[in-house]
Motif scaffolding. Structure first.
Motif, PDB file in Angstrom:
ATOM      1  N   CYS A 144     -44.805  68.983 -45.826  1.00 46.59           N
ATOM      2  CA  CYS A 144     -44.266  68.825 -44.474  1.00 46.59           C
ATOM      3  C   CYS A 144     -42.821  69.334 -44.397  1.00 46.59           C
ATOM      4  CB  CYS A 144     -44.301  67.356 -44.070  1.00 46.59           C
ATOM      5  SG  CYS A 144     -45.962  66.712 -43.805  1.00 46.59           S
ATOM      6  N   PRO A 145     -42.338  69.585 -43.172  1.00 42.80           N
ATOM      7  CA  PRO A 145     -40.936  70.009 -43.022  1.00 42.80           C
ATOM      8  C   PRO A 145     -39.967  68.939 -43.513  1.00 42.80           C
ATOM      9  CG  PRO A 145     -42.170  70.398 -41.000  1.00 42.80           C
ATOM     10  CD  PRO A 145     -43.058  69.578 -41.887  1.00 42.80           C
ATOM     11  N   HIS A 146     -38.781  69.393 -43.865  1.00 38.21           N
ATOM     12  CA  HIS A 146     -37.666  68.499 -44.222  1.00 38.21           C
ATOM     13  C   HIS A 146     -38.017  67.559 -45.365  1.00 38.21           C
ATOM     14  CE1 HIS A 146     -35.520  70.013 -40.756  1.00 38.21           C
ATOM     15  NE2 HIS A 146     -36.543  69.693 -39.975  1.00 38.21           N
ATOM     16  N   LEU A 147     -38.619  68.093 -46.389  1.00 41.98           N
ATOM     17  CA  LEU A 147     -38.975  67.264 -47.543  1.00 41.98           C
ATOM     18  C   LEU A 147     -38.481  67.921 -48.832  1.00 41.98           C
ATOM     19  CD1 LEU A 147     -40.433  64.836 -48.774  1.00 41.98           C
ATOM     20  CD2 LEU A 147     -42.510  66.232 -48.907  1.00 41.98           C
ATOM     21  N   ASP A 148     -37.750  67.160 -49.601  1.00 40.31           N
ATOM     22  CA  ASP A 148     -37.301  67.585 -50.928  1.00 40.31           C
ATOM     23  C   ASP A 148     -38.271  66.971 -51.936  1.00 40.31           C
ATOM     24  OD1 ASP A 148     -36.132  68.039 -53.348  1.00 40.31           O
ATOM     25  OD2 ASP A 148     -34.165  67.220 -52.803  1.00 40.31           O
ATOM     26  N   ARG A 192     -46.112  62.681 -47.105  1.00 40.85           N
ATOM     27  CA  ARG A 192     -45.609  63.874 -46.415  1.00 40.85           C
ATOM     28  C   ARG A 192     -46.056  65.148 -47.124  1.00 40.85           C
ATOM     29  NH1 ARG A 192     -39.452  62.757 -45.928  1.00 40.85           N
ATOM     30  NH2 ARG A 192     -39.473  64.624 -44.619  1.00 40.85           N
ATOM     31  N   VAL A 221     -38.471  72.630 -51.691  1.00 37.22           N
ATOM     32  CA  VAL A 221     -37.766  72.033 -50.556  1.00 37.22           C
ATOM     33  C   VAL A 221     -38.171  72.759 -49.285  1.00 37.22           C
ATOM     34  CG1 VAL A 221     -35.514  71.551 -49.525  1.00 37.22           C
ATOM     35  CG2 VAL A 221     -35.786  71.463 -52.012  1.00 37.22           C
ATOM     36  N   THR A 222     -38.583  71.990 -48.271  1.00 38.29           N
ATOM     37  CA  THR A 222     -38.877  72.585 -46.967  1.00 38.29           C
ATOM     38  C   THR A 222     -37.747  72.258 -46.000  1.00 38.29           C
ATOM     39  OG1 THR A 222     -40.257  70.634 -46.611  1.00 38.29           O
ATOM     40  CG2 THR A 222     -41.392  72.712 -47.044  1.00 38.29           C
ATOM     41  N   ARG A 223     -37.571  73.140 -45.020  1.00 36.19           N
ATOM     42  CA  ARG A 223     -36.572  72.882 -43.971  1.00 36.19           C
ATOM     43  C   ARG A 223     -37.297  72.700 -42.640  1.00 36.19           C
ATOM     44  NH1 ARG A 223     -31.873  76.838 -46.490  1.00 36.19           N
ATOM     45  NH2 ARG A 223     -31.535  75.515 -48.334  1.00 36.19           N
ATOM     46  N   GLU A 224     -37.159  73.662 -41.707  1.00 37.64           N
ATOM     47  CA  GLU A 224     -37.754  73.463 -40.378  1.00 37.64           C
ATOM     48  C   GLU A 224     -39.277  73.578 -40.374  1.00 37.64           C
ATOM     49  OE1 GLU A 224     -35.758  72.522 -37.952  1.00 37.64           O
ATOM     50  OE2 GLU A 224     -34.106  72.682 -39.398  1.00 37.64           O
TER      51      GLU A 224
END
Ligand SMILES: [Fe+2]
Length: 199
Positions: free
Chosen positions: A122-126, A96, A174-177
């Motif tokens: 990518c989005p939603h990845l910690d 990701r 950290v990514t969100r949307e």
């Protein structure tokens, strides 16, 4: 034969960005990039992209004003799985993220003193806490992510922001949307052996 002029323009663009960083490591990266531009190899590794559209999507979101220079070079870039180089990152997380090394010991263009590349998350990845001996500077090119170093509260970073990590400091992103895309450079002890995920 492929036309690598846009690849050279990308390297020159990153040189300008790192010249503006104001650190010796940034100057070192810029000098290596400019040297590569003036002596661009005729045969570069074949492009490879395992997450088609992800870098483009990150670049379109609040991009740096010079994003078209980066976008033009994307089809020429050889991305690699992070987990292939950094074994402590598992295949699931590594799948990701996209990393390329434009210059460096494992780079599309060889350099034994610095590593310079691009990074897509990518989005939603910690992306878990990690540390390494190399000094590191990210320059955000598009998208958005929250970045933390040294245990501080994570801060939102977007296009044009600079994220600096001194040697050995734990950090995470950290990514969100949205995804994010950034340039990165390493200087000092640039060995991948000196990289560790710590939590
Ligand atoms: Fe790092």
């Amino acid at each position: 034969m492929r036309d690598y002029s846009s690849f050279g323009q990308l390297l020159a663009h990153l040189a300008r960005l790192y010249e503006g960083e104001g650190r010796a490591g940034g100057d070192q990266a810029a000098a290596a990039l400019n040297a590569a531009v003036s002596n661009l190899p005729k045969n570069l590794p074949e492009p490879y992209n395992y997450l088609p559209g992800m870098a483009e999507r990150a670049l379109e979101r609040d991009p740096h004003p010079d994003a078209p220079i980066v976008a033009a070079a994307l089809p020429l870039i050889r991305w690699f799985h992070v987990s292939d180089s950094l074994g402590s990152i598992g295949a699931e997380m590594g799948g990701r993220m996209m990393v390329c090394e434009l210059l460096g010991p494992n780079g599309m263009i060889f350099n034994d003193r610095v590593r310079v590349g691009l990074f897509v998350q990518c989005p939603h990845l910690d992306y878990v806490t990690r540390s390494h001996s190399a000094e590191e500077t990210y320059i955000i090119l598009g998208g958005e992510a929250f970045w933390s170093s040294g245990g501080a509260e994570p801060e939102l970073k977007t296009a044009g922001d600079i994220v600096f990590h001194p040697s050995g400091i734990p950090h995470y992103s950290v990514t969100r949307e949205q995804p994010t895309i950034a340039a990165w450079r390493w200087s000092g002890d640039i060995s991948y052996e000196a990289y560790a995920c710590t939590g």
